[in-house]
Scaffold this motif. Structure first.
Motif: not given
Length: 187
Positions: A8-11, A43, A46, A130, A132
């Motif tokens: 799961t990515t960050g922003r 990031d 991520t 924006y 995730r």
């Protein structure tokens, strides 16, 4: 259930959003749901998760296909937005300072707001907002063409952003003192 190949990515910022209607990348290709993620180079969390998931996908492929080998310069879906596109062209200015990664799926991804309620209006998710993403990495081996790609499992919208293409029409855009001379035709 998460695996070593799913992250799961960050922003991130979304671009080329085709989350509600599948689109073929080229004529004759199978239409897929897809989104391009613009991942800030700052990031580090991520990026580390992506690199680990790519390695896990390679390991899983080699375990499943004993005797097969992967090239040392394996293609990947993760690209440097400050560099060149795989086809040699330049990335757009929105990609500067980011890694660029396209994710796709034959199946419609889960699409939710930050509070996890479903997004049902396609206009809510657009290139420039924006959020995730949940992606799963895998090795592809098609006609001798090998690489690591990312499957799109889910998208979470966190906030609006400036649209990357096209325009957004607001109610105030209609307030220009227009008067329809043919107004009496409607009566």
């Amino acid at each position: 259930m998460a695996t070593a190949t799913q992250i799961t990515t960050g922003r991130v910022r979304f671009s080329y959003v085709n989350a509600f209607t599948p689109r073929a990348a080229q004529e004759g290709a199978q239409p897929k749901y897809s989104v391009t993620l613009l991942i800030p180079k700052t990031d580090k969390n991520t990026i580390a998760k992506i690199k680990a998931a790519i390695e896990a996908a390679k390991t899983a492929y080699l375990q499943k296909h004993s005797g097969k080998k992967l090239p040392s310069a394996l293609k990947t879906t993760l690209h440097d937005g400050d560099g060149e596109r795989p086809n040699g062209g330049e990335f757009g200015p929105e990609c500067k300072g980011h890694y660029v990664m396209t994710c796709s799926s034959n199946n419609k991804p889960v699409i939710v707001y930050a509070d996890k309620t479903p997004i049902t209006e396609a206009s809510e998710l657009y290139s420039g907002c924006y959020g995730r993403a949940i992606v799963n990495f895998y090795v592809y081996d098609t006609n001798g063409n090998k690489g690591v790609s990312a499957g799109l499992n889910g998208i979470m919208k966190l906030s609006d952003g400036e649209p990357l293409s096209g325009g957004v029409v607001t109610d105030s855009d209609w307030d220009d003192d227009f008067e329809d001379e043919d107004d009496d035709l409607l009566s």
